[in-house]
Motif scaffolding. Structure first.
Motif: not given
Length: 464
Positions: A155-171
């Protein structure tokens, strides 16, 4: 008219229907240590949000001179609970030069559970207390999100860095996070097999803690980090967390030869049922299945039964999800009801009573729909530690003032997030086929925006 549905990690997609629902008036609360004491066996009545609780009270039993001198061990700062909030608070205080004693009811660290998702606000706290880099080397950085329907259609795909260069996501595996925090504490900071049986107000504003086996501690300062069923929160008059109408299965799949998935969050949405998975490390994949249920249901501990139930729920979902569940060791599958507690202004108790304070899930349990439960607990730990350390080392402010300041500052952040997470979950658990069709064919493909909900991850903190 346009709609925005930002998407965030661990069980979370939201829309402007959730983000624009409420405005909040932030009020400052004040309380002093109660002149009465409540035992841990006291039953708290009243479960609805916004309804005051009625609690039975027992008069304070003064400590005898012989008790205070010989039978009672004295401590300055006692933290109850060696979970994420408790260990992070102890480590933050240690970095600030304040010694604490952590009481843990289990015989060792409770390293069960699966993983948790940390956004940049969580990593900011871990950086501040000096453990982030040890963890980064073990866990994959998540690049973005992919949303699918239950028939496998993207349905949709997103990239974190395209929205916020400072974002960091890890499980991050919960076990590894706890062990990393504990490893940085001085020896003997954690006292195991120490279940809190009774709490009461002691002389001079101190607090008497009675543990299993009859041992007693007289603490000048008590920090409750004892989870969603916190005895300390109950003693302070907080109601039990409220069940929100859905439960979640969780598991951690293991691939000895390496897991095959790209580092992104994968969501799959059905009707009244959603699931997802995210790579944690080169060999581990975390997954969840969230489903509607009118009641939490009986507690089931048989891991084989839990795994079978989880697979039955998603038997019509994409086969990759079923393969991940099959690759999960039986003993890592858990089933939990989702709960939260709304901190209504002027109705809910404040975060502190005298020199006793609650932190993290003990104070503000929230559903995982924004991926902020652990992040907020980490924020709490550092904010509280800084205020408390200043109060202990300075004569200009008292511990009570530090705790009141903590409660006022943090309430304005955690209460809106708790409500928003609840609303997001309610929206994502809709069962109406027409609504779900609109979501999958119009809202998600054409109207979704990721950026706005990333804003709540902008909390940062300087190193200590």
């Amino acid at each position: 008219m346009s709609y925005q549905i930002p998407i965030i990690a661990e069980l979370n997609i939201t829309s402007s229907m959730a983000t624009a629902t409420s405005s909040f008036v932030f009020l400052k609360s004040h309380t002093s240590l109660p002149r009465v004491t409540k035992t841990l066996s006291t039953r708290v009545h009243g479960v609805a949000h916004g309804i005051r609780t009625r609690t039975s009270y027992k008069p304070i039993k003064a400590l005898s001179q012989s008790q205070s001198q010989s039978d009672v061990r004295k401590e300055q700062v006692v933290i109850v609970g060696a979970g994420i909030a408790g260990l992070a608070t102890a480590l933050s205080l240690h970095r600030l030069g304040v010694r604490s004693l952590v009481l843990e009811q289990a015989e060792s660290l409770r390293i069960g559970g699966t993983s948790l998702t940390l956004f940049k606000n969580g990593w900011s706290i871990l950086d501040a207390i000096g453990v982030a880099n040890d963890l980064r080397t073990q866990f994959l950085e998540i690049q973005g999100i992919v949303v699918k329907s239950e028939d496998g259609r993207e349905l949709r795909a997103f990239n974190f860095k395209q929205e916020d260069q400072s974002q960091e996501v890890r499980a991050v595996e919960r076990r590894v996070l706890l062990e990393t925090l504990a490893s940085q504490l001085p020896p003997d900071t954690i006292q195991y097999s120490s279940q809190l049986e009774r709490i009461e107000a002691g002389p001079n504003g101190d607090t008497l803690l009675e543990l299993g086996g009859g041992s007693k501690l007289l603490a000048k300062i008590v920090i409750g980090c004892d989870g969603i069923r916190s005895p300390i929160a109950k003693w302070m008059g907080f109601p039990e967390p409220k069940y929100v109408g859905h439960c979640a299965f969780r598991g951690l799949a293991s691939y000895s030869d390496g897991q095959p998935y790209e580092p992104r969050v994968n969501y799959i949405y059905g009707r009244g049922l959603r699931a997802g998975f995210v790579p944690v490390s080169p060999t581990k994949v975390y997954w969840f299945i969230c489903f509607n249920s009118p009641s939490p249901g009986p507690k089931i501990t048989d891991s084989l039964v839990l795994k079978k139930q989880a697979k039955e729920l998603v038997k019509n979902f994409p086969t990759e999800l079923l393969n991940i569940v099959d690759s999960t060791p039986d003993d890592t599958v858990i089933r939990t009801p989702l709960v939260d507690r709304w901190l209504w202004p002027a109705i809910s108790p404040p975060a502190s009573a005298g020199r006793v304070v609650v932190v993290g899930d003990a104070w503000h349990p929230m559903t995982p729909n924004l991926g902020q439960g652990a992040c907020c607990a980490l924020e709490d730990s550092l904010v509280l530690s800084k205020k408390l350390a200043r109060a202990i080392k300075s004569e200009d402010s008292s511990v009570e003032e530090a705790f009141r300041s903590f409660g006022t500052e943090r309430w304005g952040r955690v209460f809106p997030l708790t409500i928003r997470a609840n609303l997001v979950g309610s929206i994502l658990q809709w069962e109406n086929p027409v609504v779900c069709s609109v979501r999958n064919n119009i809202v998600l493909p054409k109207l979704v925006r990721l950026g706005p909900l990333l804003e709540h991850t902008n909390f940062t903190s300087e190193s200590i």
